[in-house]
Design a protein around this motif. Structure first.
Motif, mmCIF file in Angstrom:
data_model
loop_
_atom_site.group_PDB
_atom_site.id
_atom_site.type_symbol
_atom_site.label_atom_id
_atom_site.label_comp_id
_atom_site.label_asym_id
_atom_site.label_seq_id
_atom_site.Cartn_x
_atom_site.Cartn_y
_atom_site.Cartn_z
ATOM 1 N N ALA A 1 143.978 -13.004 -7.620
ATOM 2 C CA ALA A 1 145.226 -12.905 -8.393
ATOM 3 C C ALA A 1 144.977 -12.338 -9.788
ATOM 4 O O ALA A 1 145.743 -11.515 -10.284
ATOM 5 C CB ALA A 1 145.903 -14.272 -8.484
ATOM 6 N N ASN B 1 146.346 -8.528 -11.269
ATOM 7 C CA ASN B 1 147.294 -8.602 -12.377
ATOM 8 C C ASN B 1 146.708 -8.177 -13.715
ATOM 9 O O ASN B 1 147.384 -8.227 -14.735
ATOM 10 C CB ASN B 1 147.883 -10.014 -12.476
ATOM 11 N N GLN C 1 153.900 -18.404 -8.400
ATOM 12 C CA GLN C 1 152.538 -18.113 -8.875
ATOM 13 C C GLN C 1 151.593 -17.814 -7.718
ATOM 14 O O GLN C 1 150.718 -16.960 -7.832
ATOM 15 C CB GLN C 1 151.998 -19.292 -9.684
ATOM 16 N N LEU C 2 151.765 -18.509 -6.598
ATOM 17 C CA LEU C 2 150.849 -18.280 -5.484
ATOM 18 C C LEU C 2 151.098 -16.940 -4.790
ATOM 19 O O LEU C 2 150.356 -16.549 -3.895
ATOM 20 C CB LEU C 2 150.914 -19.441 -4.488
ATOM 21 N N ALA D 1 150.878 -14.296 -6.619
ATOM 22 C CA ALA D 1 150.156 -13.395 -7.519
ATOM 23 C C ALA D 1 148.972 -12.651 -6.886
ATOM 24 O O ALA D 1 148.697 -11.523 -7.281
ATOM 25 C CB ALA D 1 149.692 -14.157 -8.767
ATOM 26 N N TYR E 1 155.776 -15.163 -13.630
ATOM 27 C CA TYR E 1 155.238 -16.046 -12.602
ATOM 28 C C TYR E 1 155.758 -17.457 -12.785
ATOM 29 O O TYR E 1 155.611 -18.064 -13.844
ATOM 30 C CB TYR E 1 153.709 -16.013 -12.601
ATOM 31 N N VAL F 1 153.462 -23.194 -9.425
ATOM 32 C CA VAL F 1 152.845 -23.238 -8.100
ATOM 33 C C VAL F 1 153.778 -23.930 -7.106
ATOM 34 O O VAL F 1 153.989 -23.449 -5.992
ATOM 35 C CB VAL F 1 151.485 -23.973 -8.171
ATOM 36 N N ARG G 1 150.731 -24.874 -13.303
ATOM 37 C CA ARG G 1 149.972 -23.693 -12.869
ATOM 38 C C ARG G 1 148.771 -24.060 -11.992
ATOM 39 O O ARG G 1 148.095 -23.174 -11.476
ATOM 40 C CB ARG G 1 149.482 -22.904 -14.088
#
Lengths: 111, 356
Positions: free
Chosen positions: A55, A59, B142-143, B145, B163, B166, B186
């Protein structure tokens, strides 16, 4: 409850602080608190907690982070020996997938 | 011509309760609260029933009565993910933008790239999102990402990726705080409850392996003096079958549930310990019940449970939330030769048990 932690000193995460511009994306996307801000740049504060999800790398607009990303899944690794594919999740029989057991419906909260 | 390339989700999906008319087609309206049918469906997939066809149509949905200032929340077209999101939004109005992940949850699909930058950019365009909202923010879990290049989405659309937390349960707090996540929001966890809901599907996944092992054990049970005896096979079969399924239970249920308290960091170590404990308990009960096993058979049962449970728990690495590819590869290089040696030795001892 004892903390769940996997093996130390195995991951491929590399961070080039010289390229960091302090955009903070890595600190937002990491699910294991590997990055934190140190002044106006990011810093690796817990390398051993990295799960190589990638991730942070995707990003990072400044090419400061490199990791050989993949799925930490024994079943997927075994499947990759037989089909020569890369290690990834996904239902077997999916045309684009070299996965093994398929996706796991992770804890209801995470998705 | 407006609307010519817009693909809206079907209105006849069972959870759709209305539609908002737009120049770009009708947007389905969905409630936040789950119905009994939604919950029953979720329960079934937890047992692996119809897991890969539990989908919703990708595209834009209206939750409640959103307007042009309502937040846009991105999700996957696995119905369990979609439901986990909307049930947290009771009393709120939001746009839900569902990506086509082929029925896979957000995190796993992000790892594969199907929950990804290209799909997100495509959906933002095909949903005519810039017409629907006046702001420029899409909230991506977020997951998601690992599959989404946030900076690139900003470059390719007029939208900026923020984001989200989670866990969907943290979404209300995140939204109320002006789209700010606390460090706690997070972090991914792997709580007892998280592990417990994953046990059924894990056990079902490995049931076939246990069944084959049990069958092999039954067939081998007949070998002994005079080469093969059906009577001997039938007499020894129950222990062979019990051993296979006890190893399955130890490796895919006991070890995942007791994960933090089992020693070692490798899952195969934790599984081996769970197998040893199960063997000790099982053989203890058997001896109290007056069942006399030969030393060779006893050793075979104990050894197989350790090796089998170790393998079963090793396969739980993929289900867990914190293992890395290179860590698992290292673990497998150490553990698999031992697991194979243990299983082979256990088989030899079980066959020897026909004589001794």
């Amino acid at each position: 409850m004892p903390e769940l932690r996997y093996l130390e000193d195995v991951v491929t995460l590399e961070f080039d602080v010289e390229k960091c511009t302090g955009c903070q994306f890595c600190t937002w996307v990491c699910p294991h608190g590997v990055f934190a801000m140190d002044g106006n740049r990011a810093k690796v504060v817990d390398r051993g907690a990295c799960m190589e999800c990638g991730a942070c790398q995707i990003n990072c607009a400044f090419d400061a982070i490199h990791v050989q990303r993949g799925t930490g899944c024994a079943a997927a690794i075994i499947a990759s020996w037989f089909n020569g594919g890369k290690v990834s999740c996904g239902p077997t029989g999916d045309a684009d997938s070299e996965g093994a057991c398929g996706e796991t419906p992770k804890g209801s909260g995470c998705c | 011509m407006p609307g010519s390339k817009v693909a809206r989700p079907r209105l006849d999906q069972p959870f759709v309760i209305g539609a908002i008319d737009t120049p770009f087609g009708e947007v389905p309206v969905i409630p936040a609260a789950l119905t009994r049918a939604d919950r029953v469906g979720g329960y079934k997939v937890r047992w692996g029933i119809g897991r890969y066809t539990y989908t919703v149509d990708p595209g834009l949905y209206a939750l409640g009565a959103p307007d042009d200032r309502s937040p846009v929340l991105v999700s996957a077209n696995y119905k369990l993910s979609f439901d986990a999101l909307r049930r947290e939004l009771v009393g709120r109005d939001a746009w839900i933008l569902v990506l086509d992940t082929r029925g896979i949850n957000v995190w796993c699909a992000a790892g594969k790239g199907t929950f990804g930058t290209d799909e997100l950019v495509r959906r933002i365009e095909s949903a005519e999102l810039s017409f629907m909202v006046s702001h420029n923010i899409v909230v991506v879990p977020q997951l998601g990402a690992p599959g989404v290049n946030g900076p690139a989405v900003r470059r390719d659309t007029r939208f900026r990726v923020v984001y989200g937390p989670v866990r969907a349960t943290d979404l209300p707090a995140f939204l109320d705080a002006g789209m700010r996540a606390t460090p706690e929001m997070r972090r991914v966890r792997f709580t007892a409850r998280d592990r417990a809901v994953l046990v059924p599907v894990e056990a079902v996944n490995e049931l076939a392996i246990a069944a084959w092992v049990a069958l092999a054990g039954v067939l081998l049970s007949g070998i002994g003096p005079g080469w093969y005896s059906l009577a001997r096979a039938l007499e020894r079969a129950p222990i062979a079958v019990l051993t296979a399924f006890a190893a399955l239970l130890a490796g895919t249920a006991l070890a995942p549930l007791a994960l933090p308290w089992l020693p070692g960091r490798m899952f195969s170590t934790k599984g081996a310990v769970a197998g040893a404990l199960t063997a000790a308990a099982g053989l203890g009960i058997a001896s109290l019940a007056g069942l006399a096993l030969s030393p060779a058979a006893l050793a075979a049962v104990a050894l197989f449970m350790v090796a089998g449970a170790s393998f079963g728990t090793m396969n739980f690495t993929g289900t867990s939330t914190y293992t890395s590819l290179h860590g698992v590869e290292k673990e497998m290089r150490v553990a698999m030769p031992l697991q194979i040696a243990g299983a082979v030795l256990a088989t030899a001892l079980w066959i020897a048990g026909g004589w001794f």
